[in-house]
Design a protein around this motif. Structure first.
Motif, PDB file in Angstrom:
ATOM      1  N   SER A  37      29.563  47.291  41.065  1.00  0.00           N
ATOM      2  CA  SER A  37      29.101  47.616  39.714  1.00  0.00           C
ATOM      3  C   SER A  37      29.370  49.084  39.399  1.00  0.00           C
ATOM      4  N   GLY A  38      29.725  49.352  38.139  1.00  0.00           N
ATOM      5  CA  GLY A  38      29.881  50.723  37.679  1.00  0.00           C
ATOM      6  C   GLY A  38      30.987  51.493  38.367  1.00  0.00           C
ATOM      7  N   ARG A  39      32.092  50.813  38.685  1.00  0.00           N
ATOM      8  CA  ARG A  39      33.199  51.449  39.395  1.00  0.00           C
ATOM      9  C   ARG A  39      34.513  51.101  38.705  1.00  0.00           C
ATOM     10  N   LEU A  40      35.507  51.972  38.884  1.00  0.00           N
ATOM     11  CA  LEU A  40      36.872  51.711  38.435  1.00  0.00           C
ATOM     12  C   LEU A  40      37.671  51.262  39.650  1.00  0.00           C
ATOM     13  N   VAL A  41      38.190  50.049  39.591  1.00  0.00           N
ATOM     14  CA  VAL A  41      38.859  49.442  40.738  1.00  0.00           C
ATOM     15  C   VAL A  41      40.326  49.204  40.417  1.00  0.00           C
ATOM     16  N   ALA A  42      41.226  49.749  41.235  1.00  0.00           N
ATOM     17  CA  ALA A  42      42.656  49.491  41.092  1.00  0.00           C
ATOM     18  C   ALA A  42      43.031  48.273  41.927  1.00  0.00           C
ATOM     19  N   ILE A  43      43.760  47.344  41.318  1.00  0.00           N
ATOM     20  CA  ILE A  43      44.326  46.212  42.048  1.00  0.00           C
ATOM     21  C   ILE A  43      45.775  46.564  42.348  1.00  0.00           C
ATOM     22  N   VAL A  44      46.094  46.739  43.624  1.00  0.00           N
ATOM     23  CA  VAL A  44      47.371  47.319  44.034  1.00  0.00           C
ATOM     24  C   VAL A  44      48.076  46.388  45.012  1.00  0.00           C
ATOM     25  N   GLY A  45      49.394  46.279  44.863  1.00  0.00           N
ATOM     26  CA  GLY A  45      50.202  45.499  45.782  1.00  0.00           C
ATOM     27  C   GLY A  45      51.625  45.403  45.270  1.00  0.00           C
ATOM     28  N   PRO A  46      52.544  44.908  46.093  1.00  0.00           N
ATOM     29  CA  PRO A  46      53.953  44.816  45.680  1.00  0.00           C
ATOM     30  C   PRO A  46      54.152  43.772  44.597  1.00  0.00           C
ATOM     31  N   ASN A  47      55.328  43.770  43.996  1.00  0.00           N
ATOM     32  CA  ASN A  47      55.671  42.748  43.009  1.00  0.00           C
ATOM     33  C   ASN A  47      55.564  41.369  43.653  1.00  0.00           C
ATOM     34  N   GLY A  48      54.977  40.439  42.920  1.00  0.00           N
ATOM     35  CA  GLY A  48      54.821  39.090  43.445  1.00  0.00           C
ATOM     36  C   GLY A  48      53.638  38.915  44.376  1.00  0.00           C
ATOM     37  N   ALA A  49      52.781  39.931  44.462  1.00  0.00           N
ATOM     38  CA  ALA A  49      51.643  39.872  45.383  1.00  0.00           C
ATOM     39  C   ALA A  49      50.501  39.021  44.846  1.00  0.00           C
ATOM     40  N   GLY A  50      50.533  38.701  43.543  1.00  0.00           N
ATOM     41  CA  GLY A  50      49.475  37.893  42.955  1.00  0.00           C
ATOM     42  C   GLY A  50      48.438  38.689  42.193  1.00  0.00           C
ATOM     43  N   LYS A  51      48.752  39.924  41.827  1.00  0.00           N
ATOM     44  CA  LYS A  51      47.763  40.784  41.161  1.00  0.00           C
ATOM     45  C   LYS A  51      47.366  40.219  39.795  1.00  0.00           C
ATOM     46  N   SER A  52      48.353  39.933  38.953  1.00  0.00           N
ATOM     47  CA  SER A  52      48.051  39.366  37.641  1.00  0.00           C
ATOM     48  C   SER A  52      47.427  37.983  37.772  1.00  0.00           C
ATOM     49  N   THR A  53      47.887  37.222  38.745  1.00  0.00           N
ATOM     50  CA  THR A  53      47.349  35.885  38.960  1.00  0.00           C
ATOM     51  C   THR A  53      45.875  35.947  39.327  1.00  0.00           C
ATOM     52  N   LEU A  54      45.476  36.956  40.069  1.00  0.00           N
ATOM     53  CA  LEU A  54      44.068  37.117  40.435  1.00  0.00           C
ATOM     54  C   LEU A  54      43.203  37.192  39.182  1.00  0.00           C
ATOM     55  N   ILE A  55      43.615  38.017  38.228  1.00  0.00           N
ATOM     56  CA  ILE A  55      42.852  38.163  36.988  1.00  0.00           C
ATOM     57  C   ILE A  55      42.897  36.872  36.171  1.00  0.00           C
ATOM     58  N   LYS A  56      44.076  36.288  36.032  1.00  0.00           N
ATOM     59  CA  LYS A  56      44.216  35.093  35.206  1.00  0.00           C
ATOM     60  C   LYS A  56      43.450  33.907  35.785  1.00  0.00           C
TER      61      LYS A  56
END
Length: 258
Positions: A37-56
């Motif tokens: 809670s109350g934090r800024l979190v970066a989702i980091v990883g290489p292309n194709g790592a599933g970063k956008s998929t995690l959110i979607k």
């Protein structure tokens, strides 16, 4: 509601053993994560790592093969008004005939009610959000006539107008100018200072430690997650990127001197 220590109901976002697959090929595998809670979190990883998929997948925009996601201890549909989403610019039809103010108002439809007239109160709320991102002077400008950075600011304003408690942002810094990037950082910090949480897909390793409090390192699986000082290490980055990224050594040198 979930009350166990592993997945507390107070967590803005809890992901329970989530797997996502496209055409039977796993894109995310057995993800288990609690957002602080109350934090800024970066989702980091290489292309194709599933970063956008995690959110979607969390937002039910793509189906999960297994697992469960909760927001503030409840299913997404029960608390969707507390969650703001900024999609990738590439996923938006910028030729749609609406102006900047209309785009922001769209983010308020759950409060206004579908097919109900937009009252002055909500238009003023939308205009205030545009003012917050420095776009009030462009309220009547067609979105197709805006630059990439201006378009991104408008979508950020739409999320801000929702007055959410959790923001999920998919590459908000991609393709924007330096002033827009700094404007986004300022807004993120204001949200955090107000007790809100933001999870942001981010590519620039050099700015992770400057912009964010926590990091989630992802490459099909969850590699590590937690405060920058504990998790954003050279070893964890090598585990995430497979040692193939030349920038890792440069980032590592910055860690030594910071």
């Amino acid at each position: 509601m979930e009350t166990d220590q592993e997945h507390p109901s107070t967590a803005p976002l809890s992901i329970h053993d989530m797997t996502v697959a496209y055409h039977r090929r796993p894109v995310l595998w057995d993800i288990d994560y609690n957002a602080p809670s109350g934090r800024l979190v970066a989702i980091v990883g290489p292309n194709g790592a599933g970063k956008s998929t995690l959110i979607k997948a969390a937002l039910e925009l793509v189906p999960k093969a297994s697992g469960r996601v909760q927001f503030f201890g409840q299913d997404y549909r029960a608390v969707r008004g507390r969650v703001g989403y900024v999609p990738q610019r590439e996923s938006v039809d910028w030729d749609f005939p609406v102006n900047a103010l209309d785009v922001v108002v769209m983010g308020l439809y759950r409060k206004i009610g579908w097919f109900r007239p937009v009252t002055r109160r909500y238009r003023e709320q939308a205009l205030a959000a545009l003012e917050q991102v420095g776009m009030a002077d462009y309220a009547t400008r067609q979105i197709s006539q805006l630059s990439g950075g201006q378009q991104q600011r408008v979508f950020l304003a739409r999320a801000l107008a929702q007055q959410a408690d959790l923001y999920l942002m998919d590459e908000p810094f991609a393709g924007v100018d330096a002033s827009t990037e700094q404007a986004i950082v300022t807004i993120l910090r204001q949200l955090r200072d107000a007790g809100r949480t933001a999870l942001v897909v981010h590519h620039d390793l050099e700015t992770v430690a400057d912009y964010f409090d926590d990091v989630l390192l992802l490459n099909l699986r969850l590699v590590a997650a937690g405060p920058i000082s504990e998790v954003f290490t050279r070893e964890n980055l090598r585990r995430t990127y497979g040692g193939k990224l030349a920038l890792l050594d440069q980032v590592g040198e910055q860690m030594k001197t910071s």
